[in-house]
Design an enzyme around this catalytic site. Structure first.
Site, short mmCIF file in Angstrom:
data_model
loop_
_atom_site.label_atom_id
_atom_site.label_comp_id
_atom_site.label_asym_id
_atom_site.label_seq_id
_atom_site.Cartn_x
_atom_site.Cartn_y
_atom_site.Cartn_z
N ARG A 31 -78.59 -49.62 -13.71
CA ARG A 31 -79.58 -50.49 -14.35
C ARG A 31 -79.66 -51.81 -13.59
O ARG A 31 -78.63 -52.37 -13.21
CB ARG A 31 -79.23 -50.77 -15.80
CG ARG A 31 -79.25 -49.58 -16.71
CD ARG A 31 -79.08 -50.00 -18.15
NE ARG A 31 -77.89 -50.83 -18.34
CZ ARG A 31 -77.77 -51.75 -19.28
NH1 ARG A 31 -78.77 -52.01 -20.11
NH2 ARG A 31 -76.65 -52.44 -19.41
N SER A 64 -68.14 -50.96 -13.29
CA SER A 64 -67.28 -50.53 -14.40
C SER A 64 -66.15 -49.60 -13.97
O SER A 64 -65.94 -48.53 -14.58
CB SER A 64 -68.13 -49.87 -15.47
OG SER A 64 -69.20 -50.70 -15.83
N ASP A 101 -67.40 -54.07 -16.83
CA ASP A 101 -68.33 -54.04 -17.96
C ASP A 101 -67.70 -54.56 -19.24
O ASP A 101 -68.39 -55.14 -20.09
CB ASP A 101 -68.90 -52.64 -18.18
CG ASP A 101 -67.85 -51.56 -18.36
OD1 ASP A 101 -66.66 -51.82 -18.11
OD2 ASP A 101 -68.21 -50.43 -18.73
#
Length: 441
Positions: free
Chosen positions: A73, A139, A193
């Site tokens: 994203r 992440s 994250d």
């Protein structure tokens, strides 16, 4: 008592964790924290983020790259202070094409291909002649030496892309941006994250001191009041999915042995959405092979690893109808087309057991953190959680709250938990604002 009910109770007994069991896990987690902070042997990596908490007044327009797993994203975030923000533009794309045209997460792919793909996606959001600062939520376990520098220790979530482990992540990104002619995009922050989730919640709620992901994977970060690297509080990425002082069942051991990386991620394999469906499937197969389900001789698909996902468990838990018709529809797809009501109740019970254990283990680790930072619970604490497991699984958030209440008498007054939706992306923008301020940009 029927043979099926007795067998079900016996198979699920090891998945039931009492308050005493949770306290034992919390204390073991705390001890692993202490060892990790002292750089002694520990299943918790306790990685410094080089970030403190935001003051809520960070402002400006920033790019955020959120690389958390199978989907990528990119966000344009506008921070306006006082905990307020908006997303002005976004795009996303899977890193593995469902049609099979590409897979940047397989061992056949390499880091250059992966990061060129990422840079191309960033290019779709930026305009020539405008300078952008970018925060990169990555992440996976990274050993950071500065806010903008971190080396990948190892992949998780069954990712196997070559040529990335041991490399400095933002250096790979910067090189890819230059190859795509995007010299106007400057990565200035690298974060996990969980750190992003914590930052996003703390931007509007200063009581936030724990951020966690309960989704496809699992990890937690918290604010360490006395880090070794500085005299100021710092967010620490624990890589808590690797915690291994746990009450494993034989099914956990089987799942772990069959995984791509059997030496890491023991808590994650008991707790995260990637694995809960498989645990429930293994339990069902045990009953199937014992001849205790109605179609025990004719369910080959159920014996296929990975065929049952956490989304199926959510269906099972959500269906409280008298005939469990939604569960029957799922079982039809697994070639259990003549399931009895007793069969369907079994699958609901299996889902409930693995999901409840997951939530209670998550709560136990949060309790371990609180034992470290505020053992007497003298102040309020907010735990920000992101991830599909927490957001979408019926009853999951409530189960966490109930477990915390069992462990801390003052929990309802002093400990709050809440969804931090898209926290990792907004957190990357906040980290970029902090970095830009520190760099005078």
């Amino acid at each position: 008592m029927t043979h099926l009910r007795l067998a079900l109770e016996n198979i699920l007994a090891p998945f039931t964790l009492s308050s005493a069991d949770l306290l034992k896990v919390a204390r073991a987690f705390h001890q692993e924290m202490l060892a990790g902070l002292m750089e002694q042997e520990s299943s918790l990596k306790m990685l410094p983020s080089f970030l403190g908490l935001p003051d809520g007044q960070e402002c400006g327009s920033f790019l955020a790259l959120d690389f958390g797993g199978t989907n990528l994203r990119i966000l344009k975030a506008e921070l306006s202070g006082q905990g307020k923000f908006r997303i002005s533009d976004r795009c996303s794309k899977p890193l593995t094409d469902p049609a099979g045209h590409y897979d940047y997460l397989s061992r056949q792919a390499d880091g250059r291909e992966l990061f060129d793909f990422i840079a191309t996606l960033i290019g779709a959001l930026v305009e020539p002649g405008i300078t952008y600062t970018l925060g990169h939520t990555f992440s996976f376990p990274i050993r950071q030496t500065a806010l903008n520098e971190g080396v990948l220790l190892h992949w998780t979530k069954e990712i196997e892309t070559g040529g990335v482990v041991g490399q400095e992540i933002n250096q790979l990104l910067r090189a890819a941006l230059l190859r795509q002619g995007l010299d106007n995009v400057h990565p200035v922050a690298l974060l996990n994250d969980t750190v992003g989730t914590l930052l996003a919640a703390a931007y509007g709620n200063p009581a936030t001191d724990i951020g966690s992901i309960c989704g496809t994977g699992h990890n937690t970060a918290y604010v360490e009041p006395s880090p070794r690297q500085t005299d100021q509080p710092m967010i620490v990425n624990m890589e808590s999915g690797n915690f291994d002082k746990l009450p494993f069942t034989v099914f956990d051991d089987r799942l772990n042995a069959a995984s791509e990386q059997p030496r890491i991620g023991r808590l994650e394999k008991m707790l995260s959405g990637r694995y809960l469906g498989e645990l429930a499937r293994q339990l069902a197969v045990e009953l199937l092979e014992a001849g205790l389900l109605s179609e025990s001789s004719d369910a080959p698909r159920l014996k296929t690893p990975g065929i049952l996902g956490t989304e199926h468990l959510s269906f099972f838990l959500a269906d409280q109808s008298a005939d469990a018709s939604e569960i029957r529809a799922v079982l039809d797809g697994l070639q259990l087309r003549r399931s009895t009501l007793a069969d369907r109740q079994v699958f609901r019970a299996l889902a409930s057991a693995v999901v409840e254990r997951s939530a209670r283990l998550a709560a136990a680790t949060y309790a371990g953190i609180l034992l470290h930072i505020d053992p007497q619970l003298t102040r309020c604490h907010h735990i920000a959680v992101d991830g599909s497991l927490y957001e979408k699984t019926p009853g999951y958030a409530t189960l966490i709250d109930q477990a915390l209440s069992e462990l801390f008498a003052a929990a309802p007054q002093k400990i709050t938990t809440a969804l931090s939706k898209d926290g990792s992306g907004i957190g990357a923008a906040i980290a970029t604002a902090i970095a830009s301020r520190n760099l005078g940009l």
